[in-house]
Design a protein around this motif. Structure first.
Motif, PDB file in Angstrom:
ATOM      1  N   GLY A  41       0.832  -1.200   0.000  1.00 48.26           N
ATOM      2  CA  GLY A  41       0.000   0.000   0.000  1.00 48.26           C
ATOM      3  C   GLY A  41       0.866   1.249   0.000  1.00 48.26           C
ATOM      4  N   GLU A  42       0.224   2.374   0.297  1.00 46.77           N
ATOM      5  CA  GLU A  42       0.924   3.662   0.221  1.00 46.77           C
ATOM      6  C   GLU A  42       1.594   4.014   1.560  1.00 46.77           C
ATOM      7  OE1 GLU A  42      -1.018   7.019  -1.849  1.00 46.77           O
ATOM      8  OE2 GLU A  42      -1.071   7.950   0.114  1.00 46.77           O
ATOM      9  N   GLY A  43       0.773   4.066   2.590  1.00 48.38           N
ATOM     10  CA  GLY A  43       1.296   4.442   3.897  1.00 48.38           C
ATOM     11  C   GLY A  43       0.178   4.371   4.911  1.00 48.38           C
ATOM     12  N   PRO A  44       0.534   4.351   6.197  1.00 49.34           N
ATOM     13  CA  PRO A  44      -0.473   4.210   7.244  1.00 49.34           C
ATOM     14  C   PRO A  44      -1.446   5.388   7.289  1.00 49.34           C
ATOM     15  CG  PRO A  44       1.775   4.057   8.145  1.00 49.34           C
ATOM     16  CD  PRO A  44       1.898   4.469   6.716  1.00 49.34           C
ATOM     17  N   GLY A  45      -2.695   5.088   7.602  1.00 49.52           N
ATOM     18  CA  GLY A  45      -3.682   6.114   7.914  1.00 49.52           C
ATOM     19  C   GLY A  45      -3.816   6.214   9.428  1.00 49.52           C
ATOM     20  N   GLU A  47      -5.942   4.887  11.721  1.00 53.53           N
ATOM     21  CA  GLU A  47      -6.082   3.665  12.541  1.00 53.53           C
ATOM     22  C   GLU A  47      -4.813   2.839  12.544  1.00 53.53           C
ATOM     23  OE1 GLU A  47      -9.570   1.462  12.973  1.00 53.53           O
ATOM     24  OE2 GLU A  47     -10.795   2.931  11.918  1.00 53.53           O
ATOM     25  N   GLU A  48      -4.132   2.868  11.412  1.00 58.55           N
ATOM     26  CA  GLU A  48      -2.866   2.128  11.324  1.00 58.55           C
ATOM     27  C   GLU A  48      -1.836   2.770  12.257  1.00 58.55           C
ATOM     28  OE1 GLU A  48      -4.617   3.139   8.598  1.00 58.55           O
ATOM     29  OE2 GLU A  48      -5.384   1.175   7.989  1.00 58.55           O
ATOM     30  N   ASP A  49      -1.813   4.103  12.258  1.00 61.99           N
ATOM     31  CA  ASP A  49      -0.883   4.829  13.140  1.00 61.99           C
ATOM     32  C   ASP A  49      -1.207   4.539  14.614  1.00 61.99           C
ATOM     33  OD1 ASP A  49       1.152   6.767  13.743  1.00 61.99           O
ATOM     34  OD2 ASP A  49      -0.398   8.276  14.075  1.00 61.99           O
ATOM     35  N   PRO A  54      -0.870  -2.574   9.484  1.00 66.27           N
ATOM     36  CA  PRO A  54      -1.284  -2.073   8.167  1.00 66.27           C
ATOM     37  C   PRO A  54      -2.718  -2.453   7.838  1.00 66.27           C
ATOM     38  CG  PRO A  54      -0.010  -4.077   7.886  1.00 66.27           C
ATOM     39  CD  PRO A  54      -0.010  -3.763   9.368  1.00 66.27           C
ATOM     40  N   PHE A  55      -3.383  -1.600   7.094  1.00 66.13           N
ATOM     41  CA  PHE A  55      -4.706  -1.897   6.548  1.00 66.13           C
ATOM     42  C   PHE A  55      -5.688  -2.457   7.594  1.00 66.13           C
ATOM     43  CE2 PHE A  55      -2.378  -1.505   2.542  1.00 66.13           C
ATOM     44  CZ  PHE A  55      -3.289  -0.777   1.784  1.00 66.13           C
ATOM     45  N   VAL A  56      -5.898  -1.671   8.630  1.00 68.18           N
ATOM     46  CA  VAL A  56      -6.895  -2.061   9.637  1.00 68.18           C
ATOM     47  C   VAL A  56      -8.080  -1.091   9.684  1.00 68.18           C
ATOM     48  CG1 VAL A  56      -5.346  -3.384  11.152  1.00 68.18           C
ATOM     49  CG2 VAL A  56      -5.557  -0.903  11.470  1.00 68.18           C
ATOM     50  N   ALA A  80       2.541  -4.743   3.402  1.00 67.34           N
ATOM     51  CA  ALA A  80       3.459  -3.662   3.799  1.00 67.34           C
ATOM     52  C   ALA A  80       3.078  -2.385   3.045  1.00 67.34           C
ATOM     53  CB  ALA A  80       4.902  -4.058   3.506  1.00 67.34           C
ATOM     54  N   ASN A  81       3.777  -1.327   3.342  1.00 71.44           N
ATOM     55  CA  ASN A  81       3.510  -0.028   2.726  1.00 71.44           C
ATOM     56  C   ASN A  81       4.798   0.606   2.210  1.00 71.44           C
ATOM     57  OD1 ASN A  81       0.628   0.696   3.040  1.00 71.44           O
ATOM     58  ND2 ASN A  81       1.041   0.411   5.235  1.00 71.44           N
ATOM     59  N   ILE A  82       4.641   1.580   1.327  1.00 70.53           N
ATOM     60  CA  ILE A  82       5.807   2.323   0.840  1.00 70.53           C
ATOM     61  C   ILE A  82       6.438   3.104   1.994  1.00 70.53           C
ATOM     62  CG2 ILE A  82       6.577   4.221  -0.682  1.00 70.53           C
ATOM     63  CD1 ILE A  82       5.918   1.715  -2.271  1.00 70.53           C
TER      64      ILE A  82
END
Ligand code: URA
Length: 184
Positions: A41-45, A47-49, A54-56, A80-82
């Motif tokens: 993916g791109e990066g945490p949002g 909820e991920e932070d 990732p992707f929760v 994983a994310n970039i």
């Protein structure tokens, strides 16, 4: 300790770019380290932070349903994310942030050695496949790079914003599943 655990500890202490200053948690990535399929993916949002996973969030819930639809268990893939730290207000990571973080992603790929890599959205596609890639035009195409079969498809967040993209995303998912079944 395994290689991936060593790398995780290293990334948890990373201060290579400005994103590290505002993070609550590093979102290193998770999943099966012997996975045949790796999702990027791109990066945490938000909820991920908050959770360090990732992707929760909403997009993650849709990703779970997409995997379910092709009968692949989330625990069998690696996600994983970039970038590993949340960009402010979920903006697209700046190039210097992506470039300083992608070394970690490359190490994750080298450890997991997936057969298939799926880039979720334009940012992942741009840094993993080609900087000039256009997601609307180039999604659904297989690229062979080294030992990896790589495809870009829409980011689940884009599918939440625009229902019309779902039909094409479903084509991509079926295509990914077929490759998943074909490869040993
Ligand atoms: N969007 C991403 O690109 N990655 C995440 O982990 C969550 C949302």
């Amino acid at each position: 300790m395994s290689c991936i655990e060593d790398l995780k500890v290293y990334v948890y202490n990373c201060n290579r770019c400005r994103l590290s200053q505002r993070r609550k948690n590093v979102v290193f990535g998770e999943g099966n380290i012997n996975a045949k399929l790796m999702l990027i993916g791109e990066g945490p949002g938000e909820e991920e932070d908050n959770t360090g996973r990732p992707f929760v969030g909403k997009a993650g819930k849709l990703l779970d349903r997409m995997l379910e639809a092709i009968n692949i268990k989330r625990e069998d893939v690696y996600i994983a994310n970039i970038v590993k730290c949340r960009p402010p207000n979920n903006r697209v990571p700046f190039e210097d942030e992506a470039k300083s973080c992608i070394v970690y992603l490359r190490k994750q790929v080298a450890i997991v050695k997936p057969k298939i890599i799926v880039c979720l959205g334009a940012t992942a596609a741009r840094y993993v496949i080609d900087e000039n890639i256009k997601i609307t035009k180039d999604r659904g195409v297989w690229y062979k790079k080294g030992d990896f079969y790589i495809m870009a498809t829409f980011h689940p967040a884009a599918l939440l914003r625009d229902e019309n993209k779902k039909k094409l995303a479903w084509e991509d998912l079926k295509n990914i599943k077929a490759m998943y079944e074909t490869l040993p």
